[in-house]
Scaffold this active site. Structure first.
Site, PDB file in Angstrom:
ATOM      1  N   LYS A 247       0.849  -1.206   0.000  1.00 26.09           N
ATOM      2  CA  LYS A 247       0.000   0.000   0.000  1.00 26.09           C
ATOM      3  C   LYS A 247       0.875   1.243   0.000  1.00 26.09           C
ATOM      4  CE  LYS A 247      -3.243   2.619   2.974  1.00 26.09           C
ATOM      5  NZ  LYS A 247      -4.110   2.622   4.165  1.00 26.09           N
ATOM      6  N   ASP A 252      -2.399  10.149   4.008  1.00 24.21           N
ATOM      7  CA  ASP A 252      -3.812   9.793   4.142  1.00 24.21           C
ATOM      8  C   ASP A 252      -4.524  10.816   5.022  1.00 24.21           C
ATOM      9  OD1 ASP A 252      -6.269   8.609   4.294  1.00 24.21           O
ATOM     10  OD2 ASP A 252      -5.617   6.856   5.462  1.00 24.21           O
ATOM     11  N   LYS A 259     -10.016  12.690   8.460  1.00 24.89           N
ATOM     12  CA  LYS A 259      -9.505  12.259   9.764  1.00 24.89           C
ATOM     13  C   LYS A 259      -9.485  13.440  10.731  1.00 24.89           C
ATOM     14  CE  LYS A 259      -6.328   8.579   8.280  1.00 24.89           C
ATOM     15  NZ  LYS A 259      -7.041   7.457   8.928  1.00 24.89           N
ATOM     16  N   ASP A 270       1.622   6.122   5.705  1.00 21.13           N
ATOM     17  CA  ASP A 270       0.636   5.232   5.087  1.00 21.13           C
ATOM     18  C   ASP A 270       1.146   4.570   3.798  1.00 21.13           C
ATOM     19  OD1 ASP A 270      -1.777   4.042   5.602  1.00 21.13           O
ATOM     20  OD2 ASP A 270      -2.971   5.511   4.480  1.00 21.13           O
ATOM     21  N   ASP A 329     -12.089   7.116   3.865  1.00 23.82           N
ATOM     22  CA  ASP A 329     -10.867   6.851   4.640  1.00 23.82           C
ATOM     23  C   ASP A 329     -10.466   5.372   4.571  1.00 23.82           C
ATOM     24  OD1 ASP A 329      -8.697   7.440   6.179  1.00 23.82           O
ATOM     25  OD2 ASP A 329      -9.796   7.590   8.080  1.00 23.82           O
ATOM     26  N   GLU A 331      -9.375   3.782   2.124  1.00 20.60           N
ATOM     27  CA  GLU A 331      -8.873   3.948   0.752  1.00 20.60           C
ATOM     28  C   GLU A 331      -7.807   2.921   0.377  1.00 20.60           C
ATOM     29  OE1 GLU A 331      -7.615   5.403   3.295  1.00 20.60           O
ATOM     30  OE2 GLU A 331      -5.479   5.065   2.949  1.00 20.60           O
ATOM     31  N   ARG A 333      -7.579  -0.261   0.811  1.00 22.38           N
ATOM     32  CA  ARG A 333      -8.119  -1.476   0.192  1.00 22.38           C
ATOM     33  C   ARG A 333      -8.524  -1.229  -1.260  1.00 22.38           C
ATOM     34  NH1 ARG A 333     -12.572  -1.926   4.798  1.00 22.38           N
ATOM     35  NH2 ARG A 333     -10.856  -0.945   5.926  1.00 22.38           N
TER      36      ARG A 333
HETATM   37  N1  BES Z   1      -4.262   4.468   6.976  1.00 23.28           N
HETATM   38  C1  BES Z   1      -5.378   4.152   7.757  1.00 23.28           C
HETATM   39  C2  BES Z   1      -5.081   3.088   8.835  1.00 23.28           C
HETATM   40  C3  BES Z   1      -4.071   3.444   9.886  1.00 23.28           C
HETATM   41  C4  BES Z   1      -4.478   3.931  11.108  1.00 23.28           C
HETATM   42  C5  BES Z   1      -2.719   3.231   9.676  1.00 23.28           C
HETATM   43  C6  BES Z   1      -3.545   4.223  12.077  1.00 23.28           C
HETATM   44  C7  BES Z   1      -1.793   3.522  10.644  1.00 23.28           C
HETATM   45  C8  BES Z   1      -2.205   4.021  11.850  1.00 23.28           C
HETATM   46  C9  BES Z   1      -6.513   3.622   6.881  1.00 23.28           C
HETATM   47  O1  BES Z   1      -6.555   4.130   5.600  1.00 23.28           O
HETATM   48  C10 BES Z   1      -7.793   4.005   7.556  1.00 23.28           C
HETATM   49  O2  BES Z   1      -8.025   5.167   7.703  1.00 23.28           O
HETATM   50  N2  BES Z   1      -8.596   3.000   7.931  1.00 23.28           N
HETATM   51  C11 BES Z   1      -9.825   3.250   8.574  1.00 23.28           C
HETATM   52  C12 BES Z   1     -10.838   2.266   8.025  1.00 23.28           C
HETATM   53  C13 BES Z   1     -12.250   2.533   8.440  1.00 23.28           C
HETATM   54  C14 BES Z   1     -12.757   3.824   7.843  1.00 23.28           C
HETATM   55  C15 BES Z   1     -13.120   1.389   7.989  1.00 23.28           C
HETATM   56  C16 BES Z   1      -9.644   3.029  10.078  1.00 23.28           C
HETATM   57  O3  BES Z   1      -8.893   2.154  10.461  1.00 23.28           O
HETATM   58  O4  BES Z   1     -10.220   3.780  10.848  1.00 23.28           O
HETATM   59 ZN    ZN Z   2      -4.713   4.703   4.771  1.00 24.88          ZN
HETATM   60 ZN    ZN Z   3      -7.580   5.966   5.421  1.00 24.58          ZN
END
Ligand code: BES
Ligand code: ZN
Ligand code: ZN
Length: 478
Positions: A247, A252, A259, A270, A329, A331, A333
């Site tokens: 990824k 992000d 966020k 990220d 968010d 994204e 995947r």
């Molecule tokens: N990049 C984030 C995940 C992340 C969080 C990485 C903290 C490193 C530290 C990812 O893109 C994300 O925002 N995931 C969301 C998914 C949700 C919206 C289903 C999450 O984990 O909150």
């Molecule tokens: Zn992310």
């Molecule tokens: Zn994200």
């Protein structure tokens, strides 16, 4: 590299620094330079992490404890390397006796490799952006011993540390500096320098290839996306082929599902999966095992420009499946879906993806364990084994069929989020939709270990390069 390591057949001149790695049991027969009552009076018991300096007959001596003989492992020796290099900053040359416990005797190559990894990785500092960085002092580590096996261990530790420290550099560079275009350019230069072939798709080519996930995430950005394909081909024609997918979200912000300020503050990390794929391939190209390896790196940032993907929009992924984006968010995947579709067409023997994918995985496993999911028991087992050897800890999580219906969408094939719970697993289930059932696949959620909020083990604050050692070990033993 500011530290050079080499083999040395004999103990150094008396003015040099001499270090012994020592178990509790070995203290019954301490190195001849030490007087037993000296050790006693300093309460040195060879406990793991204990370190003692001494001056004797003009020798400067260091003892580093690693605990009980029966518990000695690669990881303990790695941490001894970290301890030694951090414990003594100002030396030019040091000679190290790796010890004579059974682990060091029977698996001396692995012991030396682990110790040097600790030394090289524990020393890392990111100062590319300091206006007056400290000049690195060139230092030499002499490993007591000889033979081709130990030589190989040294060069392997050098290659792996180069891969890990490169990945750390990439993660530590801010999102405004390391845009997708800059990532692709830097990665191409490094890959070519190390004998790999490189293909880079620009925005137009990504559109032509119908990678709707990358395009959808990129819509809110003024930065062009990129799709990087790296290939390592061994000299002998190999029958095995591994595809790595990383990824590469260079920043992000969350997109329109924005966020919080705190949540966003470390989101330059990220692209930790992409950095690990690059780093592991650089190390692999240097070590030159007999396995073909392809790296696929989708690159974009996730911003909120006027034409950003709106919650509710539907994207069409490379393999034709449609996705309703209910949270922008989620994204990672979406861009991985395109890359996994490409990977599936390669008819490889294994696909492994690495991604800072979910906060949920961090909640479950913390900062020192990656979540491991997948469709193939043998591949999962190999990754667990690699985790034990390299100290990069992984924990196997399920991909439960029972939760698959959470991804059902009213208007598209799937949606990009599940319910409030088991976020790491529903993310894994989403990815599974884009992987060919015929190819063994594993997914590593490295959201926790990719970036250190506080130093741990061999890692300073910031990018850790997590995944590089794990993948190199897996590739070598595949
Ligand atoms: N990049 C984030 C995940 C992340 C969080 C990485 C903290 C490193 C530290 C990812 O893109 C994300 O925002 N995931 C969301 C998914 C949700 C919206 C289903 C999450 O984990 O909150
Ligand atoms: Zn992310
Ligand atoms: Zn994200």
């Amino acid at each position: 590299m500011p530290i050079e390591a080499k083999l040395s057949a004999k103990k150094p001149a008396r003015t040099d620094l001499l270090a012994y790695i020592i178990t509790k049991e070995e203290l019954d027969r301490p190195p001849s330079e030490f007087e037993a009552n000296y050790l006693e009076s300093h309460d040195f018991k060879g406990e793991e992490g204990q370190i003692l300096f001494a001056q004797h007959n003009n020798y400067s001596l260091v003892l580093i404890g690693i605990g009980e003989e029966s518990f000695v492992s690669a990881e303990k020796l790695r941490q001894a390397g970290v301890k030694l290099l951090r414990g003594i900053k100002n030396f030019k040359s040091i000679t190290v006796d790796i010890g004579s416990c059974s682990y060091a005797n029977e698996q001396k190559g692995q012991a030396v490799q682990a110790f040097l990894e600790g030394a090289f990785l524990g020393e890392y500092e990111f100062n590319l952006l300091k206006s007056k960085p400290e000049k690195p002092v060139k230092r030499t580590i002499n490993i007591l011993g000889s033979g081709a096996n130990l030589k190989k261990a040294i060069s392997r530790a050098e290659s792996i540390s180069f891969g890990v420290n490169t990945a750390r550099d990439f993660v530590n560079l801010p999102g405004g500096d390391l845009t997708p275009v800059v990532f692709a350019r830097k990665a191409s230069v490094l890959a070519k320098e190390n004998g790999m072939s490189v293909k880079v798709l620009d925005g137009l080519a990504i559109k032509k290839a119908k990678m709707g996930g990358i395009l959808g995430v990129n819509r809110g950005s003024t930065q062009q996306p990129r799709f990087v394909q790296l290939t390592y081909k061994p000299q002998k024609s190999s029958t095995k082929h591994i595809v790595l997918v990383g990824k590469g979200v260079t920043f992000d912000a969350g997109g329109l599902s924005i966020k919080t300020a705190v949540g966003m503050s470390t989101m330059k990390c990220d692209m930790g999966g992409a950095a690990a794929v690059l780093g592991s391939m650089l190390a692999t190209a240097q070590i030159a095992p007999n396995v073909k390896v392809t790296g696929l790196i989708p690159l974009t940032d996730n911003m909120l420009g006027g034409d950003a993907t709106r919650p509710g929009d539907v994207l069409r992924i490379k393999n034709g499946k449609t996705v309703e984006v209910l949270n922008t968010d989620a994204e990672g995947r979406l861009i991985l879906a395109d890359a996994l579709s490409v990977a599936s067409d390669m008819k490889a023997d294994a696909i492994i993806d690495l991604a800072t994918l979910t906060g949920a995985c961090m909640v479950a496993l913390g900062s020192q364990y990656a979540g491991l999911m997948g469709t193939d028991e043998t591949l999962i087992e190999s990754l667990k084994q690699a985790g034990k050897q390299t100290g990069e800890r992984v924990w196997h999580l399920p991909l439960p069929d029972e939760y698959r219906s959470q991804l059902d969408s009213n208007i598209a094939d799937v949606k990009n989020i599940g319910s409030n719970w088991a976020g790491a697993l529903t993310a894994g289930l989403f990815l599974k939709e884009f992987v060919s059932e015929e190819v063994p696949w594993a997914h590593l959620d490295i959201a926790g270990p990719a970036f250190a909020d506080a130093p741990w083990g061999e890692h300073p604050k910031g990018g850790t390069g997590f995944g590089v050692r794990l993948l190199v070990d897996l590739i070598e033993n595949f």
